[in-house]
Design a protein around this motif. Structure first.
Motif, short mmCIF file in Angstrom:
data_model
loop_
_atom_site.label_atom_id
_atom_site.label_comp_id
_atom_site.label_asym_id
_atom_site.label_seq_id
_atom_site.Cartn_x
_atom_site.Cartn_y
_atom_site.Cartn_z
N PRO A 163 -16.81 -54.45 -10.93
CA PRO A 163 -16.19 -53.22 -10.43
C PRO A 163 -17.07 -52.40 -9.49
O PRO A 163 -16.63 -51.42 -8.93
CB PRO A 163 -15.91 -52.44 -11.72
CG PRO A 163 -17.02 -52.88 -12.64
CD PRO A 163 -17.23 -54.33 -12.33
N TYR A 164 -18.33 -52.81 -9.33
CA TYR A 164 -19.22 -52.15 -8.37
C TYR A 164 -20.33 -53.14 -8.02
O TYR A 164 -20.57 -54.12 -8.72
CB TYR A 164 -19.83 -50.87 -8.96
CG TYR A 164 -20.55 -51.09 -10.27
CD1 TYR A 164 -21.86 -51.56 -10.33
CD2 TYR A 164 -19.90 -50.85 -11.50
CE1 TYR A 164 -22.50 -51.79 -11.53
CE2 TYR A 164 -20.55 -51.09 -12.70
CZ TYR A 164 -21.84 -51.55 -12.71
OH TYR A 164 -22.48 -51.79 -13.90
N ASP A 165 -20.99 -52.86 -6.91
CA ASP A 165 -22.10 -53.70 -6.48
C ASP A 165 -23.31 -53.43 -7.38
O ASP A 165 -23.80 -52.30 -7.42
CB ASP A 165 -22.46 -53.38 -5.02
CG ASP A 165 -23.47 -54.35 -4.42
OD1 ASP A 165 -24.24 -54.95 -5.18
OD2 ASP A 165 -23.48 -54.48 -3.19
N PRO A 166 -23.80 -54.44 -8.12
CA PRO A 166 -24.91 -54.19 -9.03
C PRO A 166 -26.22 -53.85 -8.31
O PRO A 166 -27.17 -53.39 -8.94
CB PRO A 166 -25.04 -55.50 -9.81
CG PRO A 166 -24.48 -56.54 -8.90
CD PRO A 166 -23.38 -55.86 -8.15
N PHE A 167 -26.24 -54.05 -6.99
CA PHE A 167 -27.44 -53.73 -6.21
C PHE A 167 -27.26 -52.48 -5.36
O PHE A 167 -28.03 -52.23 -4.44
CB PHE A 167 -27.85 -54.94 -5.37
CG PHE A 167 -28.05 -56.17 -6.19
CD1 PHE A 167 -29.14 -56.29 -7.03
CD2 PHE A 167 -27.12 -57.20 -6.18
CE1 PHE A 167 -29.32 -57.41 -7.84
CE2 PHE A 167 -27.28 -58.32 -6.98
CZ PHE A 167 -28.39 -58.42 -7.81
N PHE A 168 -26.24 -51.70 -5.72
CA PHE A 168 -26.04 -50.39 -5.09
C PHE A 168 -27.33 -49.58 -5.24
O PHE A 168 -27.88 -49.47 -6.34
CB PHE A 168 -24.88 -49.69 -5.79
CG PHE A 168 -24.72 -48.24 -5.43
CD1 PHE A 168 -24.01 -47.85 -4.31
CD2 PHE A 168 -25.30 -47.25 -6.22
CE1 PHE A 168 -23.87 -46.51 -3.99
CE2 PHE A 168 -25.16 -45.91 -5.91
CZ PHE A 168 -24.45 -45.54 -4.78
N ASN A 169 -27.80 -49.04 -4.12
CA ASN A 169 -29.02 -48.24 -4.21
C ASN A 169 -28.78 -46.84 -3.66
O ASN A 169 -27.93 -46.63 -2.81
CB ASN A 169 -30.19 -48.91 -3.50
CG ASN A 169 -29.98 -49.04 -2.01
OD1 ASN A 169 -28.91 -49.40 -1.56
ND2 ASN A 169 -31.01 -48.78 -1.24
N VAL A 170 -29.53 -45.91 -4.18
CA VAL A 170 -29.37 -44.49 -3.82
C VAL A 170 -30.29 -44.19 -2.64
O VAL A 170 -31.50 -44.05 -2.80
CB VAL A 170 -29.70 -43.58 -5.02
CG1 VAL A 170 -29.55 -42.12 -4.63
CG2 VAL A 170 -28.81 -43.91 -6.21
#
Length: 211
Positions: free
Chosen positions: A185-192
């Motif tokens: 449900p989301y990109d596990p490598f999403f970064n802030v």
């Protein structure tokens, strides 16, 4: 709830927390909070079940990371040489502890997959590769990788003698395999990276806590 596939006995995790965070206005981006906890704590919670030991790569006063109760290792290469210098610091740290592999991950990626180490290690073994690198949504995340400690002198020479700073360029000089993760449900490598990313991160964290 994060599942725990078990630690990699010969793998030490190095969390790369030495970035300059220019797009966040400077400072220590991993210390910014999501849902009441620093981003770095989210990263630690994801990686701790997967590695024999974790360490934080950061320069400057290590006391600012004291609350996390992890070793803090600084770059041995001067003048902010980027993520590769952090990987080298992790390799040196791991070599001193008899570990064969280092997992690197940025300190601003709070939703890393629970099977990160196991899938990278399995893919590396199957392909007979030196380095396994994570990918998602068609993008390769070169700073999220499983490295053999045996490459540390090669990396040191690349940094010191050749001035190499691109993670992808160094990886490209060795046998490597790319491992793709789904983004639902989301990109596990999403970064802030930006302040607006904190809003998205909070939404993901809330959904996870409910799930």
């Amino acid at each position: 709830m994060i599942s725990e596939p078990g630690p990699c006995n010969d793998c030490i995790g190095i969390i790369l927390a030495g970035g300059l965070a220019r797009r966040m206005g400077g400072g220590d981006k991993p210390l910014v909070e999501i849902e009441g906890r620093p981003i770095l704590q989210h990263v630690i919670d994801r990686l701790k079940p997967q590695c024999r030991l974790l360490a934080i790569n950061a320069n400057g006063d290590p006391a600012r990371f004291a609350r996390f109760r992890l070793p803090v290792v600084a770059d041995s290469i001067e003048d902010f040489a980027g993520p590769l210098a952090g990987v080298l610091a992790g390799m040196d740290f791991a070599a001193d502890r008899g570990a064969a592999h280092v997992l690197s991950a940025p300190g601003d990626t709070p939703f890393l997959p629970a099977d990160l180490v196991s899938r990278l290690d399995a893919a590396r073994s199957r392909a007979g590769a030196d380095i396994a690198v994570a990918a998602s949504d068609g993008r390769t995340h070169h700073a999220v990788a499983l490295w053999p400690v045996a490459l540390r002198e090669d990396l040191r020479r690349a940094l010191v003698e050749k001035g190499e700073r691109k993670v992808s360029a160094f990886i490209g000089g060795f046998a490597n395999v790319v491992v793709e993760w789904p983004v639902e449900p989301y990109d596990p490598f999403f970064n802030v990276n930006r302040p607006e990313d904190l809003v998205r991160a909070a939404v993901i964290a809330k959904a996870e806590s409910r799930g």
